[in-house]
Write a protein that holds these residues in place. Sequence first.
Motif, short mmCIF file in Angstrom:
data_model
loop_
_atom_site.label_atom_id
_atom_site.label_comp_id
_atom_site.label_asym_id
_atom_site.label_seq_id
_atom_site.Cartn_x
_atom_site.Cartn_y
_atom_site.Cartn_z
N THR A 63 -12.12 14.33 -8.23
CA THR A 63 -11.77 13.12 -8.99
C THR A 63 -10.32 13.23 -9.42
O THR A 63 -9.83 14.31 -9.76
N PHE A 64 -9.64 12.09 -9.39
CA PHE A 64 -8.22 12.07 -9.72
C PHE A 64 -7.79 10.64 -10.01
O PHE A 64 -8.54 9.69 -9.79
N ILE A 65 -6.59 10.52 -10.52
CA ILE A 65 -5.95 9.22 -10.68
C ILE A 65 -4.99 9.07 -9.51
O ILE A 65 -4.16 9.95 -9.27
N GLY A 66 -5.12 7.99 -8.76
CA GLY A 66 -4.21 7.72 -7.65
C GLY A 66 -3.11 6.78 -8.14
O GLY A 66 -3.41 5.70 -8.64
N ARG A 67 -1.86 7.22 -8.03
CA ARG A 67 -0.72 6.36 -8.40
C ARG A 67 -0.13 5.80 -7.12
O ARG A 67 0.25 6.56 -6.22
N VAL A 68 -0.07 4.49 -7.01
CA VAL A 68 0.47 3.83 -5.83
C VAL A 68 1.99 3.96 -5.85
O VAL A 68 2.64 3.44 -6.76
N VAL A 69 2.53 4.69 -4.88
CA VAL A 69 3.99 4.90 -4.83
C VAL A 69 4.66 3.96 -3.84
O VAL A 69 5.87 3.72 -3.93
N SER A 70 3.90 3.42 -2.90
CA SER A 70 4.47 2.46 -1.96
C SER A 70 3.37 1.58 -1.40
O SER A 70 2.21 1.98 -1.32
N CYS A 71 3.74 0.37 -1.04
CA CYS A 71 2.83 -0.57 -0.39
C CYS A 71 3.67 -1.41 0.56
O CYS A 71 4.39 -2.31 0.14
N ASP A 72 3.59 -1.06 1.85
CA ASP A 72 4.42 -1.71 2.86
C ASP A 72 3.56 -2.53 3.81
O ASP A 72 2.61 -2.01 4.40
N LYS A 73 3.92 -3.80 3.97
CA LYS A 73 3.20 -4.65 4.91
C LYS A 73 3.69 -4.35 6.32
O LYS A 73 4.89 -4.31 6.57
N MET A 74 2.75 -4.14 7.22
CA MET A 74 3.05 -3.85 8.62
C MET A 74 2.46 -4.98 9.46
O MET A 74 1.30 -5.34 9.27
N GLU A 75 3.27 -5.54 10.34
CA GLU A 75 2.80 -6.65 11.17
C GLU A 75 3.09 -6.38 12.63
O GLU A 75 4.10 -5.78 12.98
N ASN A 76 2.16 -6.83 13.48
CA ASN A 76 2.41 -6.86 14.91
C ASN A 76 1.87 -8.20 15.42
O ASN A 76 1.48 -9.05 14.63
N ASP A 77 1.85 -8.39 16.71
CA ASP A 77 1.45 -9.69 17.27
C ASP A 77 0.01 -10.08 16.92
O ASP A 77 -0.29 -11.26 16.78
N GLU A 78 -0.86 -9.10 16.80
CA GLU A 78 -2.27 -9.39 16.61
C GLU A 78 -2.77 -9.25 15.18
O GLU A 78 -3.63 -9.99 14.74
N HIS A 79 -2.25 -8.27 14.44
CA HIS A 79 -2.81 -7.95 13.13
C HIS A 79 -1.70 -7.64 12.13
O HIS A 79 -0.57 -7.33 12.49
N SER A 80 -2.07 -7.69 10.87
CA SER A 80 -1.19 -7.18 9.82
C SER A 80 -2.04 -6.32 8.90
O SER A 80 -3.25 -6.52 8.77
N HIS A 81 -1.43 -5.32 8.30
CA HIS A 81 -2.11 -4.44 7.35
C HIS A 81 -1.07 -3.87 6.40
O HIS A 81 0.13 -4.11 6.56
N TYR A 82 -1.53 -3.10 5.44
CA TYR A 82 -0.64 -2.46 4.48
C TYR A 82 -0.77 -0.95 4.59
O TYR A 82 -1.89 -0.43 4.70
N ASN A 83 0.35 -0.28 4.60
CA ASN A 83 0.38 1.18 4.47
C ASN A 83 0.68 1.49 3.02
O ASN A 83 1.73 1.08 2.50
N ILE A 84 -0.23 2.19 2.38
CA ILE A 84 -0.13 2.44 0.94
C ILE A 84 -0.05 3.94 0.70
O ILE A 84 -0.93 4.69 1.12
N GLY A 85 1.03 4.36 0.05
CA GLY A 85 1.20 5.75 -0.33
C GLY A 85 0.61 5.97 -1.71
O GLY A 85 0.94 5.26 -2.66
N VAL A 86 -0.30 6.93 -1.81
CA VAL A 86 -0.98 7.22 -3.08
C VAL A 86 -0.69 8.67 -3.47
O VAL A 86 -0.90 9.59 -2.68
#
Length: 117
Positions: A63-86
């Motif tokens: 168990t821990f506390i996750g601190r979000v250090v980054s949230c980058d939107k990634m896009e390509n022709d078909e999909h988009s998602h977020y890469n999140i650094g915790v």
Amino acid sequence: MVDRRLNVRFNITTPGDEILSYPLQFKVRMISLGGMLIQTQQSVESNSTLPMELSLHTDKAVTFIGRVVSCDKMENDEHSHYNIGVQFTNLRDNDNALLKTFIDYLAELEAKDAGGK
């Protein structure tokens, strides 16, 4: 470690130990003693904190506390998602040791896979 499924589950919980009312599905792209990079369809606000739990076995959880250090939107022709650094924070010594054992196990599996290719 890329796209490997293991019997591991992360739960995002509220301080009252109740599971949040919305599910957050994600893939763990990388993990270390300091944190992890996850991929998800939902964004999370940078610098926010989330109580989290990593269940390794039915009787062992980190168990821990996750601190979000980054949230980058990634896009390509078909999909988009977020890469999140915790970043892992508030890890107890025994949880840190359990996490290290798990990461060492993943490294061993990856070395075996690389040797077999």
